[in-house]
Design an enzyme around this catalytic site. Structure first.
Site, PDB file in Angstrom:
ATOM      1  N   GLN A 233       4.633   9.652   1.165  1.00 27.00           N
ATOM      2  CA  GLN A 233       4.595   9.482   2.460  1.00 27.00           C
ATOM      3  C   GLN A 233       3.947  10.683   3.189  1.00 27.00           C
ATOM      4  O   GLN A 233       3.040  10.654   4.124  1.00 27.00           O
ATOM      5  CB  GLN A 233       6.064   9.214   2.927  1.00 27.00           C
ATOM      6  CG  GLN A 233       6.578   8.001   2.686  1.00 27.00           C
ATOM      7  CD  GLN A 233       5.960   6.607   3.315  1.00 27.00           C
ATOM      8  OE1 GLN A 233       5.861   6.703   4.565  1.00 27.00           O
ATOM      9  NE2 GLN A 233       5.858   5.686   2.757  1.00 27.00           N
TER      10      GLN A 233
ATOM     11  N   HIS B   2      11.645   4.710   6.309  1.00 27.03           N
ATOM     12  CA  HIS B   2      10.465   4.471   5.435  1.00 27.03           C
ATOM     13  C   HIS B   2       9.496   5.509   5.640  1.00 27.03           C
ATOM     14  O   HIS B   2       8.965   6.160   4.640  1.00 27.03           O
ATOM     15  CB  HIS B   2       9.932   2.979   5.738  1.00 27.03           C
ATOM     16  CG  HIS B   2       8.814   2.530   4.889  1.00 27.03           C
ATOM     17  ND1 HIS B   2       8.193   1.148   4.895  1.00 27.03           N
ATOM     18  CD2 HIS B   2       8.247   3.197   3.765  1.00 27.03           C
ATOM     19  CE1 HIS B   2       7.330   1.150   3.987  1.00 27.03           C
ATOM     20  NE2 HIS B   2       7.483   2.325   3.346  1.00 27.03           N
TER      21      HIS B   2
ATOM     22  N   HIS C 132       0.671   9.645   4.904  1.00 26.02           N
ATOM     23  CA  HIS C 132       0.638   9.599   6.078  1.00 26.02           C
ATOM     24  C   HIS C 132       0.809  10.826   6.973  1.00 26.02           C
ATOM     25  O   HIS C 132       0.124  11.354   7.795  1.00 26.02           O
ATOM     26  CB  HIS C 132       1.642   8.696   6.634  1.00 26.02           C
ATOM     27  CG  HIS C 132       1.814   7.387   6.008  1.00 26.02           C
ATOM     28  ND1 HIS C 132       0.827   6.221   6.683  1.00 26.02           N
ATOM     29  CD2 HIS C 132       2.411   6.745   5.043  1.00 26.02           C
ATOM     30  CE1 HIS C 132       1.168   5.103   5.983  1.00 26.02           C
ATOM     31  NE2 HIS C 132       1.884   5.503   5.015  1.00 26.02           N
TER      32      HIS C 132
END
Ligand SMILES: *[C@@H]1O[C@H](CO)[C@@H](O)[C@H](O)[C@H]1NC(C)=O
Ligand SMILES: *[C@@H]1O[C@H](CO)[C@@H](O)[C@H](O)[C@H]1NC(C)=O
Ligand SMILES: *[C@@H]1O[C@H](CO)[C@@H](O)[C@H](O)[C@H]1NC(C)=O
Ligand SMILES: *[C@@H]1O[C@H](CO)[C@@H](O)[C@H](O)[C@H]1NC(C)=O
Length: 227
Positions: free
Chosen positions: A111, A60, A115
């Protein structure tokens, strides 16, 4: 002290405060490496998955996080080196966009921006973010499907005790505690995600500091977790 001295002092104190505040908003003290079980992702996704899922845990994301307080997101990009195309064949296997396999790159860049960019300097740039995850999943053997399979826990849809899943993961992470996410539909609780935690230099695994707490819809029960 003259007026110039006063102005100087006030300016210094102010810039010190700004640097403390901004470093605490972009800082991080550990990494979460979260993998999702494709079958469960598709069961709980609000829209149906376009393609059939595999019975595999795939990535993920790798998330710079804080033990206390909020996790950083959407940080400034310090070094512009982009993800190399040559990483894509491996990323498609370990980090697919499970609900929409026509748009892996959308998932990856989300992503990275949300992050990955916050992992500086451990994560140097976008290319390093993706290379690091490939290294973790493959070279460093953090493939959660494989770690579970080493303990004879296969994705056969059976019910498991939480402690058996945790102990299987501990065997692959120097006896450190993972973070587990479960979700429930019509009384059946499924294992959805497993997170492995490491220190901010990615040098050692650590016990994951922020489990889902009682009352959270993602809390895993002690027994009867389907995988
Ligand atoms: C792919 O995903 C990105 C990020 O979510 C989105 O902005 C983009 O519109 C998507 N592209 C397609 C073709 O669906
Ligand atoms: C991860 O582990 C599973 C289960 O052993 C295996 O089927 C899969 O091929 C592995 N993935 C990679 C990229 O090694
Ligand atoms: C523990 O890990 C080792 C090395 O990966 C593996 O060979 C063994 O089967 C694992 N045992 C259990 C109980 O998970
Ligand atoms: C689940 O197990 C933990 C640790 O063994 C225990 O402290 C807790 O009370 C158990 N929870 C329930 C609801 O039985």
């Amino acid at each position: 002290m003259g007026i110039t001295g006063m102005i100087y002092m006030v300016t210094m104190v102010f810039s010190l405060l700004v640097s403390i505040l901004s470093s605490s908003t972009v800082g991080f003290d550990y990494f979460q490496f979260t993998q999702q079980y494709q079958l469960a992702v598709c069961h709980f996704n609000p829209t149906p998955c376009k393609d059939p899922p595999d019975k595999l845990f795939t990535v993920h994301g790798l998330w710079p996080s804080n033990k206390i307080g909020g996790d950083p997101e959407y940080c400034k990009i310090r070094n512009p080196r982009k993800r190399a195309k040559k990483l894509e064949p491996q990323l498609v296997i370990i980090w697919p966009n499970v609900p929409d396999r026509t748009n892996h790159t959308g998932f990856w860049s989300r992503q990275w921006k949300k992050h990955g960019a916050c992992g500086y300097p451990t994560i140097q740039n976008e290319n390093d973010y993706f290379e690091t995850v490939i290294k973790m999943y493959i070279t460093e053997k953090q493939n959660v499907s494989r770690i579970l399979s080493n303990a004879k826990i296969e994705p056969d849809g059976k019910s498991r005790a939480l402690v058996d899943i945790e102990n299987a993961i501990r065997n692959g992470t120097n006896n450190k505690l993972p973070k587990l996410k479960c979700q429930k539909k019509t009384r059946v609780t499924e294992l959805v995600e497993i997170t492995l935690c490491s220190d901010k230099n990615r040098a050692h695994f650590i016990d994951c500091p922020n489990p889902f707490l009682p009352g959270s819809p993602y809390l895993c029960p002690n027994n009867s977790i389907r995988y």
